[in-house]
Scaffold this motif. Structure first.
Motif, PDB file in Angstrom:
ATOM      1  N   VAL A  12       0.829  -1.201   0.000  1.00 27.21           N
ATOM      2  CA  VAL A  12       0.000   0.000   0.000  1.00 27.21           C
ATOM      3  C   VAL A  12       0.867   1.256   0.000  1.00 27.21           C
ATOM      4  O   VAL A  12       0.501   2.285  -0.580  1.00 27.21           O
ATOM      5  CB  VAL A  12      -0.975  -0.028   1.202  1.00 27.21           C
ATOM      6  CG1 VAL A  12      -0.239   0.097   2.522  1.00 27.21           C
ATOM      7  CG2 VAL A  12      -2.031   1.060   1.074  1.00 27.21           C
ATOM      8  N   ALA A  13       2.051   1.181   0.615  1.00 29.17           N
ATOM      9  CA  ALA A  13       2.947   2.339   0.634  1.00 29.17           C
ATOM     10  C   ALA A  13       3.430   2.694  -0.773  1.00 29.17           C
ATOM     11  O   ALA A  13       3.625   3.877  -1.087  1.00 29.17           O
ATOM     12  CB  ALA A  13       4.138   2.072   1.552  1.00 29.17           C
ATOM     13  N   CYS A  14       3.635   1.696  -1.609  1.00 29.75           N
ATOM     14  CA  CYS A  14       4.050   1.948  -3.001  1.00 29.75           C
ATOM     15  C   CYS A  14       2.971   2.718  -3.745  1.00 29.75           C
ATOM     16  O   CYS A  14       3.246   3.713  -4.441  1.00 29.75           O
ATOM     17  CB  CYS A  14       4.348   0.638  -3.714  1.00 29.75           C
ATOM     18  SG  CYS A  14       5.705  -0.329  -3.021  1.00 29.75           S
TER      19      CYS A  14
ATOM     20  N   ALA B 189      -4.907  -9.894  -6.432  1.00 29.35           N
ATOM     21  CA  ALA B 189      -3.584  -9.642  -7.011  1.00 29.35           C
ATOM     22  C   ALA B 189      -2.952  -8.361  -6.473  1.00 29.35           C
ATOM     23  O   ALA B 189      -1.912  -7.931  -6.969  1.00 29.35           O
ATOM     24  CB  ALA B 189      -3.690  -9.549  -8.537  1.00 29.35           C
ATOM     25  N   GLY B 190      -3.568  -7.781  -5.464  1.00 30.26           N
ATOM     26  CA  GLY B 190      -3.031  -6.535  -4.924  1.00 30.26           C
ATOM     27  C   GLY B 190      -3.469  -6.332  -3.491  1.00 30.26           C
ATOM     28  O   GLY B 190      -3.978  -7.251  -2.840  1.00 30.26           O
ATOM     29  N   VAL B 191      -3.266  -5.107  -3.001  1.00 26.77           N
ATOM     30  CA  VAL B 191      -3.608  -4.775  -1.625  1.00 26.77           C
ATOM     31  C   VAL B 191      -4.744  -3.764  -1.608  1.00 26.77           C
ATOM     32  O   VAL B 191      -4.914  -2.977  -2.544  1.00 26.77           O
ATOM     33  CB  VAL B 191      -2.387  -4.202  -0.868  1.00 26.77           C
ATOM     34  CG1 VAL B 191      -1.347  -5.265  -0.642  1.00 26.77           C
ATOM     35  CG2 VAL B 191      -1.786  -3.018  -1.619  1.00 26.77           C
ATOM     36  N   ARG B 192      -5.521  -3.791  -0.538  1.00 26.93           N
ATOM     37  CA  ARG B 192      -6.644  -2.865  -0.422  1.00 26.93           C
ATOM     38  C   ARG B 192      -6.159  -1.437  -0.162  1.00 26.93           C
ATOM     39  O   ARG B 192      -5.185  -1.234   0.582  1.00 26.93           O
ATOM     40  CB  ARG B 192      -7.550  -3.285   0.727  1.00 26.93           C
ATOM     41  CG  ARG B 192      -8.355  -4.542   0.468  1.00 26.93           C
ATOM     42  CD  ARG B 192      -9.092  -4.945   1.731  1.00 26.93           C
ATOM     43  NE  ARG B 192      -9.944  -6.099   1.493  1.00 26.93           N
ATOM     44  CZ  ARG B 192     -10.529  -6.800   2.467  1.00 26.93           C
ATOM     45  NH1 ARG B 192     -10.312  -6.446   3.731  1.00 26.93           N
ATOM     46  NH2 ARG B 192     -11.293  -7.823   2.176  1.00 26.93           N
ATOM     47  N   PRO B 193      -6.830  -0.455  -0.741  1.00 29.06           N
ATOM     48  CA  PRO B 193      -6.515   0.933  -0.388  1.00 29.06           C
ATOM     49  C   PRO B 193      -6.762   1.163   1.100  1.00 29.06           C
ATOM     50  O   PRO B 193      -7.647   0.549   1.693  1.00 29.06           O
ATOM     51  CB  PRO B 193      -7.493   1.756  -1.245  1.00 29.06           C
ATOM     52  CG  PRO B 193      -7.935   0.838  -2.335  1.00 29.06           C
ATOM     53  CD  PRO B 193      -7.903  -0.544  -1.755  1.00 29.06           C
ATOM     54  N   ASP B 194      -5.981   2.052   1.697  1.00 28.65           N
ATOM     55  CA  ASP B 194      -6.243   2.460   3.069  1.00 28.65           C
ATOM     56  C   ASP B 194      -6.712   3.911   3.057  1.00 28.65           C
ATOM     57  O   ASP B 194      -6.890   4.519   1.990  1.00 28.65           O
ATOM     58  CB  ASP B 194      -5.025   2.233   3.966  1.00 28.65           C
ATOM     59  CG  ASP B 194      -3.825   3.079   3.566  1.00 28.65           C
ATOM     60  OD1 ASP B 194      -3.941   3.962   2.681  1.00 28.65           O
ATOM     61  OD2 ASP B 194      -2.733   2.871   4.146  1.00 28.65           O
ATOM     62  N   VAL B 195      -6.906   4.481   4.233  1.00 25.55           N
ATOM     63  CA  VAL B 195      -7.446   5.835   4.281  1.00 25.55           C
ATOM     64  C   VAL B 195      -6.464   6.846   3.688  1.00 25.55           C
ATOM     65  O   VAL B 195      -6.872   7.854   3.094  1.00 25.55           O
ATOM     66  CB  VAL B 195      -7.831   6.215   5.732  1.00 25.55           C
ATOM     67  CG1 VAL B 195      -6.587   6.356   6.619  1.00 25.55           C
ATOM     68  CG2 VAL B 195      -8.654   7.496   5.751  1.00 25.55           C
ATOM     69  N   THR B 196      -5.168   6.570   3.772  1.00 25.90           N
ATOM     70  CA  THR B 196      -4.190   7.470   3.154  1.00 25.90           C
ATOM     71  C   THR B 196      -4.355   7.471   1.641  1.00 25.90           C
ATOM     72  O   THR B 196      -4.214   8.523   0.996  1.00 25.90           O
ATOM     73  CB  THR B 196      -2.763   7.048   3.534  1.00 25.90           C
ATOM     74  OG1 THR B 196      -2.619   7.098   4.959  1.00 25.90           O
ATOM     75  CG2 THR B 196      -1.730   7.963   2.905  1.00 25.90           C
ATOM     76  N   SER B 197      -4.663   6.332   1.063  1.00 29.19           N
ATOM     77  CA  SER B 197      -4.896   6.251  -0.383  1.00 29.19           C
ATOM     78  C   SER B 197      -6.036   7.187  -0.782  1.00 29.19           C
ATOM     79  O   SER B 197      -5.924   7.975  -1.737  1.00 29.19           O
ATOM     80  CB  SER B 197      -5.235   4.818  -0.795  1.00 29.19           C
ATOM     81  OG  SER B 197      -4.370   3.871  -0.223  1.00 29.19           O
TER      82      SER B 197
ATOM     83  N   LEU C   6      -8.328  12.871  -2.534  1.00 29.94           N
ATOM     84  CA  LEU C   6      -9.021  14.084  -2.086  1.00 29.94           C
ATOM     85  C   LEU C   6      -8.077  15.282  -2.030  1.00 29.94           C
ATOM     86  O   LEU C   6      -8.442  16.404  -2.376  1.00 29.94           O
ATOM     87  CB  LEU C   6      -9.660  13.840  -0.718  1.00 29.94           C
ATOM     88  CG  LEU C   6     -10.998  13.095  -0.754  1.00 29.94           C
ATOM     89  CD1 LEU C   6     -11.285  12.429   0.575  1.00 29.94           C
ATOM     90  CD2 LEU C   6     -12.123  14.040  -1.115  1.00 29.94           C
ATOM     91  N   ASP C   7      -6.849  15.031  -1.609  1.00 27.63           N
ATOM     92  CA  ASP C   7      -5.854  16.095  -1.562  1.00 27.63           C
ATOM     93  C   ASP C   7      -5.537  16.607  -2.969  1.00 27.63           C
ATOM     94  O   ASP C   7      -5.293  17.798  -3.166  1.00 27.63           O
ATOM     95  CB  ASP C   7      -4.583  15.586  -0.882  1.00 27.63           C
ATOM     96  CG  ASP C   7      -3.573  16.683  -0.600  1.00 27.63           C
ATOM     97  OD1 ASP C   7      -3.991  17.786  -0.197  1.00 27.63           O
ATOM     98  OD2 ASP C   7      -2.366  16.442  -0.776  1.00 27.63           O
TER      99      ASP C   7
ATOM    100  N   ASP D   3     -11.064   9.669   8.099  1.00 30.17           N
ATOM    101  CA  ASP D   3     -10.575  10.332   9.301  1.00 30.17           C
ATOM    102  C   ASP D   3     -10.685  11.841   9.095  1.00 30.17           C
ATOM    103  O   ASP D   3     -11.196  12.313   8.070  1.00 30.17           O
ATOM    104  CB  ASP D   3      -9.146   9.891   9.643  1.00 30.17           C
ATOM    105  CG  ASP D   3      -8.145  10.183   8.534  1.00 30.17           C
ATOM    106  OD1 ASP D   3      -8.444  11.001   7.632  1.00 30.17           O
ATOM    107  OD2 ASP D   3      -7.038   9.604   8.564  1.00 30.17           O
ATOM    108  N   VAL D   4     -10.210  12.595  10.065  1.00 32.03           N
ATOM    109  CA  VAL D   4     -10.361  14.048   9.969  1.00 32.03           C
ATOM    110  C   VAL D   4      -9.596  14.611   8.774  1.00 32.03           C
ATOM    111  O   VAL D   4     -10.010  15.617   8.175  1.00 32.03           O
ATOM    112  CB  VAL D   4      -9.913  14.727  11.289  1.00 32.03           C
ATOM    113  CG1 VAL D   4      -8.407  14.576  11.507  1.00 32.03           C
ATOM    114  CG2 VAL D   4     -10.307  16.200  11.299  1.00 32.03           C
TER     115      VAL D   4
END
Length: 370
Positions: free
Chosen positions: A163-165, A200-208, A213-214, A255-256
């Motif tokens: 997910v970091a990638c 075949a991959g990883v789930r998005p997290d809130v940072t994704s 949004l950013d 999150d906020v």
């Protein structure tokens, strides 16, 4: 120096000592910002480590993937021109099977049995995300991620993207400033989600999600407030559905920061019609109300109020005094929550420069606060 002067093995440095110096250098570079000579110094340390290994022949002095990852991290954090190219060059030396030619003239000595790991790819992607090269840097970051996928598909033992990638690529698009960047970020997020569904991959997290949004918040695009709101609503609905289905971890919880990004997308409304500015402010206020109603997503921060105040000021004032009333409301809430800081005050000074409203606001609100 003590070992070179004839000291025993108990004073001989090893690769771990070099790694510690490199890690300290990258931490300092991240704090100090752009510097000169940091990249060359890191590569010089690599030469020194090779000289040590050639002299002693001990395994603990031999450069490893950890060594090259640490050097790439220094390059990524240095802020120097061409640093991202030099980091990708090291990755290309580590993974010649990727088919990517080293994009810089650095000659890097590489052991034949050292190959990239997840950290290698992540740091190289991050180097482009931090490169301040706009859309080109984001495209280069995404290209590395796709090469990583291709390498994994060809060889199951190759490192799989984490997910970091993905988030490093999303961050690169968010800060690129290129027109259409939010769409490119959304495409990467959709790709990530589709791969996760197939296993075949990883789930998005809130940072994704927050990175997308950013990207809208930074874009200044005309429809950014509506698109950011839609993304926020979709994220909340997916999370609520996951909770209702007894699988809370199946979807990222907002999150906020998620809300701050959505509200932040309503700040950049210069040049828009009065109606568009009012619509943007209405979205910001709606997001704020939802945040207050859903405490599990977090509490407002100073950034929340700074974005709300900016959106209110952008409304412009009319005979009804609507702008001043809203600014007073959010200024007061910010103060009462103990979140009034220099950034928020500075924003109001800049946006209400030469306006008696600001001095009156300060006087009225500070008096209420005593």
């Amino acid at each position: 120096a003590a070992w070179e002067g004839g000291g025993g093995d108990d004073v001989r440095p090893n690769a771990a000592h070099f790694h510690a110096v490199l890690d300290a250098t990258s931490a300092r570079a991240a704090t100090d910002g752009r510097s000169t000579g940091t990249c060359d110094a890191a590569l010089s340390l690599l030469d020194d480590l090779w000289e040590l290994y050639d002299a002693c022949g001990e395994d603990d002095a031999r450069p490893t993937a950890r060594t090259y990852n640490s050097i790439m991290n220094v390059l990524a954090k240095s802020g120097e021109q061409k640093a991202a190219e030099r980091a990708e060059s090291i990755l290309a030396h580590m993974a010649p099977q990727d088919g990517a030619a080293p994009p810089s003239p650095d000659t890097v000595r590489m052991p034949p049995d050292v190959f990239p790991d997840v950290r290698s790819y992540t740091v190289a992607i991050d180097a482009w995300a931090r490169s301040n090269t706009g859309g080109d840097g984001a495209r280069r970051a995404e290209r590395i991620l796709r090469r990583m996928h291709a390498a994994r598909a060809a060889d199951p033992s190759a490192p799989a993207p984490t997910v970091a990638c993905y988030n490093a690529v999303l961050h690169a698009w968010a800060r690129s400033g290129e027109r259409g960047a939010p769409g490119r970020a959304a495409d990467v997020l959709s790709w990530m989600g589709a791969l996760a569904v197939t296993g075949a991959g990883v789930r998005p997290d809130v940072t994704s999600v927050n990175c997308v949004l950013d990207a809208w918040a930074k874009s200044g695009e005309r429809h950014a407030p509506e698109m950011a709101w839609d993304a926020l609503v979709d994220t909340m609905h997916a999370y609520d559905a996951a909770v209702a289905g007894g699988e809370e971890s199946a979807a990222p919880r907002p999150d906020v920061i998620t809300f701050n990004c959505a509200i932040g997308a309503c700040r950049h409304v210069r040049g828009r019609t009065t109606g568009e500015r009012k619509d943007a402010l209405a979205i910001a206020r709606r997001a704020y109300r939802v945040l207050l109603a859903r405490p599990e997503f977090g509490a407002p921060t100073s950034e929340t109020y700074a974005s709300l105040l900016s959106a209110a000021v952008s409304l412009g004032d009319g005979p009804s005094g609507e702008r001043d009333a809203l600014v007073q409301e959010y200024f007061g809430r910010c103060r009462d929550d103990g979140l009034l800081d220099d950034f928020t005050l500075g924003l109001l000074r800049r946006r209400l420069s030469g306006d008696d409203a600001f001095e009156k606001l300060l006087g009225d609100q500070m008096e209420k606060g005593t």
